[in-house]
Design a protein around this motif. Structure first.
Motif, short mmCIF file in Angstrom:
data_model
loop_
_atom_site.label_atom_id
_atom_site.label_comp_id
_atom_site.label_asym_id
_atom_site.label_seq_id
_atom_site.Cartn_x
_atom_site.Cartn_y
_atom_site.Cartn_z
N THR A 5 0.88 -1.17 0.01
CA THR A 5 0.07 -0.02 0.00
C THR A 5 1.10 1.23 -0.14
O THR A 5 2.00 1.19 0.39
N GLU A 6 0.21 2.38 -0.49
CA GLU A 6 1.14 3.74 -0.52
C GLU A 6 1.25 4.06 0.83
O GLU A 6 2.27 4.68 1.06
N VAL A 7 0.41 3.88 1.79
CA VAL A 7 0.55 4.26 3.43
C VAL A 7 1.91 3.51 3.75
O VAL A 7 2.77 4.29 4.39
N GLN A 8 2.02 2.22 3.43
CA GLN A 8 3.38 1.37 3.89
C GLN A 8 4.61 2.28 3.24
O GLN A 8 5.54 2.44 4.13
N ARG A 9 4.43 2.52 2.10
CA ARG A 9 5.39 3.13 1.42
C ARG A 9 6.10 4.50 2.04
O ARG A 9 6.91 4.71 2.02
N GLN A 10 5.09 5.30 2.48
CA GLN A 10 5.08 6.56 2.71
C GLN A 10 5.80 6.47 4.48
O GLN A 10 6.65 7.13 4.58
N CYS A 11 5.34 5.41 5.14
CA CYS A 11 5.71 5.20 6.46
C CYS A 11 7.05 4.89 6.40
O CYS A 11 8.21 5.25 7.11
N LEU A 16 9.42 5.37 4.04
CA LEU A 16 10.16 6.45 3.66
C LEU A 16 10.35 7.42 4.70
O LEU A 16 11.68 7.94 4.98
N ALA A 17 9.57 7.64 5.42
CA ALA A 17 9.62 8.65 6.65
C ALA A 17 10.61 8.15 7.78
O ALA A 17 11.22 9.06 8.36
N MET A 18 10.56 6.93 7.82
CA MET A 18 11.35 6.25 9.01
C MET A 18 12.80 6.04 8.49
O MET A 18 13.69 5.73 9.39
N GLY A 19 12.90 6.27 7.24
CA GLY A 19 14.40 6.27 6.70
C GLY A 19 14.90 5.13 6.04
O GLY A 19 15.85 4.51 5.80
#
Length: 739
Positions: free
Chosen positions: A701-707, A709-712
């Motif tokens: 999911t896009e949510v997983q991708r964004q999370c 990416l935000a975590m590094g």
């Protein structure tokens, strides 16, 4: 009916005053003579005529019957009758002839001699009767004077003695042949020895009375001579020490024979057999007087030949023990245990158990294999002490034991009792535990190997669930094991037929969306649209050893795919290839990897091997040595499914790897309300601390991708970006990506 003739001193007397049950009093075995006649006068006259006579040095003893029916009863109960003096006409005109027919055909007694006597000459055709019924003589009562009766009886007894000698000789040979053809049976040595006693007695024309003893050596565990076979009155001495023999002259004669290693003829007959498997064998035969010079010569030839026979029997016994008994513990081995299970497994009250020592390999490795052998012997002794003679014990593998016996004796509690107290070995205290499996037999015939296999299935299950416990076999376990074997067999066939394939799932740089590589994934399609999941067949391949050739094939196929992509211009493309822990442990893994890289002509820096976290369970120094060899080739290393194993931060710091791969189960948690509370943030932080690149798998999911990416997290793969695909489709997919 029949008239007894009136005779002078040389003739049969009509009446006597002696009692009719008269028999000589002597310690020498007499010839037993049966008088069959329906007239008492004939009985009395015969007894008087033959009184005090001896034939071939032996007296006569008489049995009397007044009808054919009485004679049948006597002959049926007494097989030692030598001669029958038989009247032809008694309760019927052919009663005597019918009795002879019964003796030969129904009683099946060919040795007893028959002298027919009749008061009615010419009633039965003499030649035809003698020919048909094996009759020694056929006389009218008037012809049988005392001298003629004695002469006919002497001829008959000599004939009987010759027939009996032939029968004894044949019986001795039959026993020896039987032992020769059944050498693998437990009693083969005893049978052979009994045959020797019978045969040599037949040679000497004496009754089979004697014994054979062997002095300790080779397969004999006794410290003094032991009686191994006996015949006649000595039969009760079998398996007893020679020192317990009650007859002192016999005991001393045998002892001297063994000591002097030669034949002796002063106290009966003592024969010496020079048998290399022992310190000597000696036979005693109850014979009065000394054998003649000719008999001694025959005995020497006989003993020389029989010594070879004894050696052959003992050799076969030794081979039997080597084939069916464990030399270390003295217990039956796997082959013998399977035989015993098949012999006794039909009893529904029986149970079978397998017992496997836990971590025994560590004992042998830490100390030495000699110490390990002593531990195994100590365990075998403890098993014997705990279960006793009511349970069959066997050593069925290196550190595994089999038990077969009544259900109430073979229980988990009793097995645990074996190891409730520590063992003492070389003044060391050893505390052991064992994992065991039990099967309660259902009374149905079964192959011993199949039952042992079922017990092994339960044992493996017990090892997985928790060591040191007992696990009962169930049908569900059996079905699961058979299904695994079916899958493994099909996997072997599919690998041989080149029916396995690789698919490739692209890996993406999260910040830019750029394709940086792909992971090669093994697939098995058993029929169109029907796939076997890798988590089902990969563990089986690892357990069976198939993973080694299969892993090399995966490596070569993935490198060929990388070479194709490189030729298409994707120069910086990375190929991630999974390596099984079992494959990685192979001593030749690094050299195989080097060959594959050379053969495929791909750049080593473009290859990344994904190892599971279980590599950290091995010795870190050894693992790092092999990892260093791989990195010297230019190949990179990633830890796959990180977070699902048992690696600690200190272990991770010691492992020289390039990348951590976050397991899909932790990625799935990022769709929840509190994404910071999951495991993924911890793994990403750990990777940053160790200066490792992070890649997440299973991103959907896009949510997983964004999370992520935000975590590094730097890289990812999953259905959000692309599904696994064959190399041809991957090439097309790559071509369609924006430049």
């Amino acid at each position: 009916m029949n008239d007894a003739p009136s005779l002078d001193d040389d003739d049969v007397v009509r009446f006597i005053d002696e009692p009719s049950d008269w028999a000589p009093s002597t310690q020498i075995d007499p010839w037993r003579i049966l008088i069959v006649d329906d007239e008492a006068d004939v009985h009395e006259a015969t007894l008087l005529a033959l009184r005090d006579l001896t034939i071939e040095g032996r007296p006569l003893a008489f049995l009397q019957a007044y009808s054919a029916q009485e004679a049948r009863a006597i002959l049926a109960q007494d097989p030692s009758v030598a001669v029958v003096l038989l009247d032809v006409v008694m309760e019927s005109e052919d009663a005597g002839l019918q009795l002879v027919r019964w003796i030969r055909r129904e009683l099946d007694n060919p040795s007893v001699r028959v002298i027919l006597r009749t008061g009615q000459p010419g009633y039965a055709p003499e030649l035809e009767t003698i020919r048909s019924f094996d009759i020694n003589d056929y006389r009218t009562k008037s012809e049988l004077t005392r001298v003629r009766l004695f002469t006919s009886l002497t001829v008959a007894i000599r004939s009987y003695a010759q027939i009996r000698q032939i029968e004894m000789s044949r019986r001795g040979l039959e026993l020896i042949v039987e032992a020769s053809t059944g050498l693998i049976r437990r009693r083969a040595l005893q049978q052979f020895a009994e045959g020797v006693v019978t045969q040599v007695c037949a040679l000497l024309n004496i009754a089979p009375e004697g014994l054979i003893c062997a002095s300790s050596s080779g397969p004999f565990a006794h410290a003094a001579p032991l009686v191994i076979a006996a015949a006649g009155r000595y039969r009760e001495t079998i398996h007893r020490p020679l020192a317990e023999l009650h007859e002192t002259p016999v005991r001393e004669a045998l002892r001297q024979c063994l000591l002097e290693k030669r034949h002796r003829f002063d106290q009966g007959v003592c024969l010496y057999f020079d048998v290399s498997e022992t310190q000597g064998m000696a036979a005693y035969l109850a014979m009065t007087g000394e054998p003649s010079r000719m008999d001694r010569h025959l005995l020497e030839v006989f003993c020389a030949n029989i010594s070879v026979g004894f050696e052959n029997v003992l050799l076969h016994n030794r081979l039997f023990r080597l084939a069916y008994y464990d030399p270390l513990s003295g217990l039956p081995n796997r082959n013998r245990f399977i035989q015993l299970v098949e012999e006794k497994g039909g009893d529904p009250n029986m149970a079978l158990a397998l017992l496997d020592l836990d971590d025994f390999a560590d004992i042998a490795t830490t100390l030495d294999h000699h110490f390990g052998d002593e531990v195994l012997r100590a365990v075998a002794e403890r098993l014997v002490q705990t279960f006793g003679s009511g349970v069959i014990l066997a050593r069925v593998a290196g550190d595994a034991f089999g038990l077969l016996g009544p259900r109430d004796l073979i229980t988990p509690e009793r097995i645990q009792q074996v190891f409730s107290e520590p063992l003492r070995v070389r003044d060391e205290t050893i505390r052991l535990s064992a994992t065991s499996s039990l099967i309660t037999l259902n009374g149905q015939p079964a192959r011993g190997g199949d039952l042992l296999k079922d017990a092994g299935i339960a044992l493996k299950q017990g090892k997985r669930l928790g060591r040191g416990k007992a696990n009962y076999f169930s049908e569900a376990l059996g079905r699961a094991a058979h299904e695994r074997m079916r899958i493994l067999s099909s996997l072997r066939a599919a690998f041989s037929a080149e029916q396995l394939s690789l698919v490739f799932q692209p890996q993406i740089e999260l910040a830019s969306g750029r394709v940086i590589g792909a992971e090669a994934l093994l697939r098995w399609e058993i029929e169109p649209g029907r796939w076997v999941p890798p988590d089902q067949f990969i563990p089986l391949a690892e357990q069976s050893g198939l993973i080694v050739p299969l892993g090399e094939w995966v490596l070569r196929t993935a490198c060929r795919g990388l070479y194709r992509l490189t030729e298409l211009g994707y120069a910086g493309f990375r190929m991630a290839i999974n390596v099984s822990h079992a494959q990685f442990r192979e001593p030749g893994f690094v050299s195989m990897l080097e060959r594959v890289l050379a053969d495929s002509r791909v750049e080593a820096a473009r290859i990344e091997l994904e190892l599971t976290e279980s590599v950290a369970m091995d010795h870190i120094d050894e693992i790092n040595t092999k990892l260093a060899d791989i990195r010297r080739l230019g190949v990179r290393i990633a830890i796959d499914d990180f977070g699902t194993g048992y690696s600690s931060l200190s272990v991770l710091r010691q492992l020289h790897v390039d990348r951590l791969k976050i397991d899909r189960s932790f990625v799935g948690e990022l769709d929840g309300p509190d994404t910071k509370a999951g495991i993924a943030p911890l793994i990403i932080a750990l990777g940053h601390q160790c200066n490792l690149t992070l890649i997440a798998e299973g991103v959907e999911t896009e949510v997983q991708r964004q999370c992520l990416l935000a975590m590094g997290c730097q890289e990812a793969q999953g259905f959000l970006f692309a599904r696994p695909m064959p190399i041809e489709r991957l090439e097309d997919w790559m071509a369609a990506q924006p430049g």
